[in-house]
Design an enzyme around this catalytic site. Sequence first.
Site, PDB file in Angstrom:
ATOM      1  N   ASP A 104      57.393 100.218  25.617  1.00 22.63           N
ATOM      2  CA  ASP A 104      58.753 100.448  26.104  1.00 22.63           C
ATOM      3  C   ASP A 104      59.534 101.107  24.977  1.00 22.63           C
ATOM      4  O   ASP A 104      58.946 101.800  24.139  1.00 22.63           O
ATOM      5  CB  ASP A 104      59.374  99.129  26.607  1.00 22.63           C
ATOM      6  CG  ASP A 104      60.414  99.366  27.694  1.00 22.63           C
ATOM      7  OD1 ASP A 104      61.541  99.763  27.347  1.00 22.63           O
ATOM      8  OD2 ASP A 104      60.101  99.177  28.886  1.00 22.63           O
ATOM      9  N   ASP A 105      60.847 100.900  24.928  1.00 24.61           N
ATOM     10  CA  ASP A 105      61.682 101.573  23.931  1.00 24.61           C
ATOM     11  C   ASP A 105      61.237 101.184  22.506  1.00 24.61           C
ATOM     12  O   ASP A 105      60.534 100.185  22.314  1.00 24.61           O
ATOM     13  CB  ASP A 105      63.146 101.149  24.163  1.00 24.61           C
ATOM     14  CG  ASP A 105      64.138 102.191  23.694  1.00 24.61           C
ATOM     15  OD1 ASP A 105      63.736 103.109  22.959  1.00 24.61           O
ATOM     16  OD2 ASP A 105      65.316 102.089  24.067  1.00 24.61           O
ATOM     17  N   LYS A 108      57.150 105.845  31.735  1.00 27.61           N
ATOM     18  CA  LYS A 108      58.374 105.241  32.270  1.00 27.61           C
ATOM     19  C   LYS A 108      59.554 106.072  31.771  1.00 27.61           C
ATOM     20  O   LYS A 108      59.709 106.247  30.559  1.00 27.61           O
ATOM     21  CB  LYS A 108      58.495 103.796  31.786  1.00 27.61           C
ATOM     22  CG  LYS A 108      59.880 103.172  32.015  1.00 27.61           C
ATOM     23  CD  LYS A 108      59.927 101.721  31.559  1.00 27.61           C
ATOM     24  CE  LYS A 108      61.334 101.148  31.593  1.00 27.61           C
ATOM     25  NZ  LYS A 108      61.376  99.720  31.258  1.00 27.61           N
ATOM     26  N   ASP A 157      63.468 106.358  31.488  1.00 19.62           N
ATOM     27  CA  ASP A 157      64.739 105.647  31.553  1.00 19.62           C
ATOM     28  C   ASP A 157      65.890 106.649  31.752  1.00 19.62           C
ATOM     29  O   ASP A 157      65.655 107.862  31.784  1.00 19.62           O
ATOM     30  CB  ASP A 157      64.896 104.866  30.226  1.00 19.62           C
ATOM     31  CG  ASP A 157      65.751 103.633  30.386  1.00 19.62           C
ATOM     32  OD1 ASP A 157      66.500 103.540  31.373  1.00 19.62           O
ATOM     33  OD2 ASP A 157      65.693 102.751  29.498  1.00 19.62           O
ATOM     34  N   ARG A 173      62.353 102.270  39.846  1.00 23.19           N
ATOM     35  CA  ARG A 173      63.276 101.213  39.438  1.00 23.19           C
ATOM     36  C   ARG A 173      64.639 101.565  39.997  1.00 23.19           C
ATOM     37  O   ARG A 173      65.233 102.571  39.634  1.00 23.19           O
ATOM     38  CB  ARG A 173      63.389 101.170  37.907  1.00 23.19           C
ATOM     39  CG  ARG A 173      62.547 100.156  37.161  1.00 23.19           C
ATOM     40  CD  ARG A 173      63.013  98.717  37.267  1.00 23.19           C
ATOM     41  NE  ARG A 173      64.387  98.466  36.831  1.00 23.19           N
ATOM     42  CZ  ARG A 173      64.797  98.410  35.571  1.00 23.19           C
ATOM     43  NH1 ARG A 173      63.956  98.578  34.583  1.00 23.19           N
ATOM     44  NH2 ARG A 173      66.071  98.163  35.285  1.00 23.19           N
ATOM     45  N   ASP A 224      68.272  95.556  35.087  1.00 22.47           N
ATOM     46  CA  ASP A 224      67.163  94.971  34.321  1.00 22.47           C
ATOM     47  C   ASP A 224      66.980  93.490  34.636  1.00 22.47           C
ATOM     48  O   ASP A 224      67.956  92.743  34.708  1.00 22.47           O
ATOM     49  CB  ASP A 224      67.467  95.037  32.818  1.00 22.47           C
ATOM     50  CG  ASP A 224      67.432  96.452  32.274  1.00 22.47           C
ATOM     51  OD1 ASP A 224      67.399  97.399  33.073  1.00 22.47           O
ATOM     52  OD2 ASP A 224      67.443  96.591  31.041  1.00 22.47           O
TER      53      ASP A 224
HETATM   54  C1  GLA Z   1      66.820 100.016  29.940  1.00 24.43           C
HETATM   55  C2  GLA Z   1      65.681  99.754  30.908  1.00 24.43           C
HETATM   56  C3  GLA Z   1      64.838  98.591  30.410  1.00 24.43           C
HETATM   57  C4  GLA Z   1      64.307  98.904  29.009  1.00 24.43           C
HETATM   58  C5  GLA Z   1      65.458  99.241  28.082  1.00 24.43           C
HETATM   59  C6  GLA Z   1      64.964  99.743  26.749  1.00 24.43           C
HETATM   60  O1  GLA Z   1      67.743  98.970  29.907  1.00 24.43           O
HETATM   61  O2  GLA Z   1      66.183  99.480  32.193  1.00 24.43           O
HETATM   62  O3  GLA Z   1      63.768  98.348  31.301  1.00 24.43           O
HETATM   63  O4  GLA Z   1      63.410  99.974  29.100  1.00 24.43           O
HETATM   64  O5  GLA Z   1      66.320 100.238  28.636  1.00 24.43           O
HETATM   65  O6  GLA Z   1      65.995 100.108  25.902  1.00 24.43           O
END
Ligand code: GLA
Length: 422
Positions: free
Chosen positions: A92-93, A168, A170, A226, A230
Site C-alpha cells: 500500500d502507501d 491499486k 488511490d 473501492r 476506508d
Molecule cells: C487512502 C486509501 C487507503 C490507503 C491510504 C494510504 O486513505 O483509501 O486504503 O491506501 O489512502 O495512504
Amino acid sequence: MQLLIDIHQTETMRTILLFISVSLAVSAVYSLDNGLARTPPMGWNPWVRFRCTVDCVNDPENCIREELFMEMADIVASEGYKDAGYEFINMDDCWMSKQRDAQGILQPDPQRFPSGIKALADYVHSKGLKFGLYQDMGTETCDGYPGIWGHIETDAKTYAEWGVDYVKMDGCHNLGPTLFGEGFVNMTRALNETKRPIVFSCEWGFDMRAHNPNYTDIALHCNSMRQYNDVQDSWDQVINILNWYTWEQQVMSQVNGPGNFIDMDFIVVGDFALSFEQAQSQFALWSIMSSALLMSSDLRKMDPKMKEILLNREVIAINQDKLGKMGLMIYSKSPYEVWAKELDNDCFAAVIFSKATDMPHNFTVTMTMLGYPKLPYAVRDVINHKDLGTFVKDKPLSLKVNPSGVRMFKAVPSKKKGFKVY
Ligand code: GLA
C-alpha cells in the site's frame, strides 16, 4: 423469541424487493475486458495493520520494508491461505522513495527496499503468488509520496517490467473530477498496452462520491472498485461500510460481476477491534456481497480461531462463485437483516445477521421468503460445516443467531445429484 417473517409487512421490505427486481432485470453487462478478476480478488495488504510505519530502526517488526512482504508471502504460501484462494501480496502507501530518478522512473525507498521491486515481485512469484502495488491518481499519494500524475505511461511500463500483477490506484491530491476520470481511462489503456495482465483496482468511485460518479464508466475501466470510505480496525466502521453498500445495492449490483467487483475495503479479522462474532460477520457479509477479500492483519500473529474464519472454504466458495452476483439484502427489521445471493447451478446462499445486543435468539426463514419458492433445497450451514436438512416453500428453518453474529448457509436444489457444497 421466535420470529416468523411476513415479507409483505414492512415498507422497507417492499422497497428492497423493488430494488431487487430492477437489479435482476438489468444484467451486469459492463466490464473491463482484460480477462482478469473473474471472481473477487483475494489477498493481503498491510494498510490497516501497518499503515505508514517507516522507522525500521525503532520498529523493524512493523516497518513497511521488503522483509514484511516476504514474510507475509511465506505465510500465505505455507499456512493454507494460498490453498484457500488468497493470491495477491500487495503493497500500500509508503513504499516509494520521495523522488523519482533522473529519468522520471519511480523508485522504492532504498533503505527499506534495497533489493528493488522486481526482486520482491520475483520472490512473491516464487511462492506461487502474485504481487501488487499502490499508486495515486494525483500529484502525491495520501501520505505524500510521488503520485502518478504526468507519468501514467511511464509508470504502467515500469510496473510491467517489475512483474506487477495488481495496481491499486488511490485518489488523494487529484486535479478535479474531469482530469481524475480521464486519468483512470488513460491508465486502463496504458496497462492494457503493456500486455501484462494487471488487475486494476480503483478508488475512482470513492474519491468522486461527492460528484455523482458514473459507476458504469468505472466498471468499464476497473477490475476492482473501492466506492466508499476506508475501513478501520473498528466494528462501527465495518457497519458503516456495510450500510453504505447495502443502501447502494441497486446501483452496485448492476456494475458488479465477473471482471469488475466491488471492494468494500479490507478484512480486519484478526486485528484488535472485532470480537469473534463480529469477525465472522464481516467475513460472511463481505463474502456474500461479492467484495474483494483482502486481509489486512498481522498473519504472523493470527489467532487460530480468527484464522479459521479466514480459511473457511465453504464461505470463500460463496464469495468466489463463478456467476459473480452480488448478494442483496432482502429483509431488514431490527435487529435482523437477511442477504441472499444467487449462485451458479441454481443454488443460492443466505446470511442472517443479528444486531441484537441482549442474547442469542432464534430467527426463522423459509425458502419462499428468501425468494426461492419453487424447489426443495438441501441446506448446509457453511460456517459450522453441517447439513441442516431439506426445506421447501414455507417449511421453517429456525437458526439461533448470536448478538453481532451471523448464520450463513448454502442451498442446493435437492434433486441435483451429488450434493456438493464446494
Ligand atoms: C487512502 C486509501 C487507503 C490507503 C491510504 C494510504 O486513505 O483509501 O486504503 O491506501 O489512502 O495512504
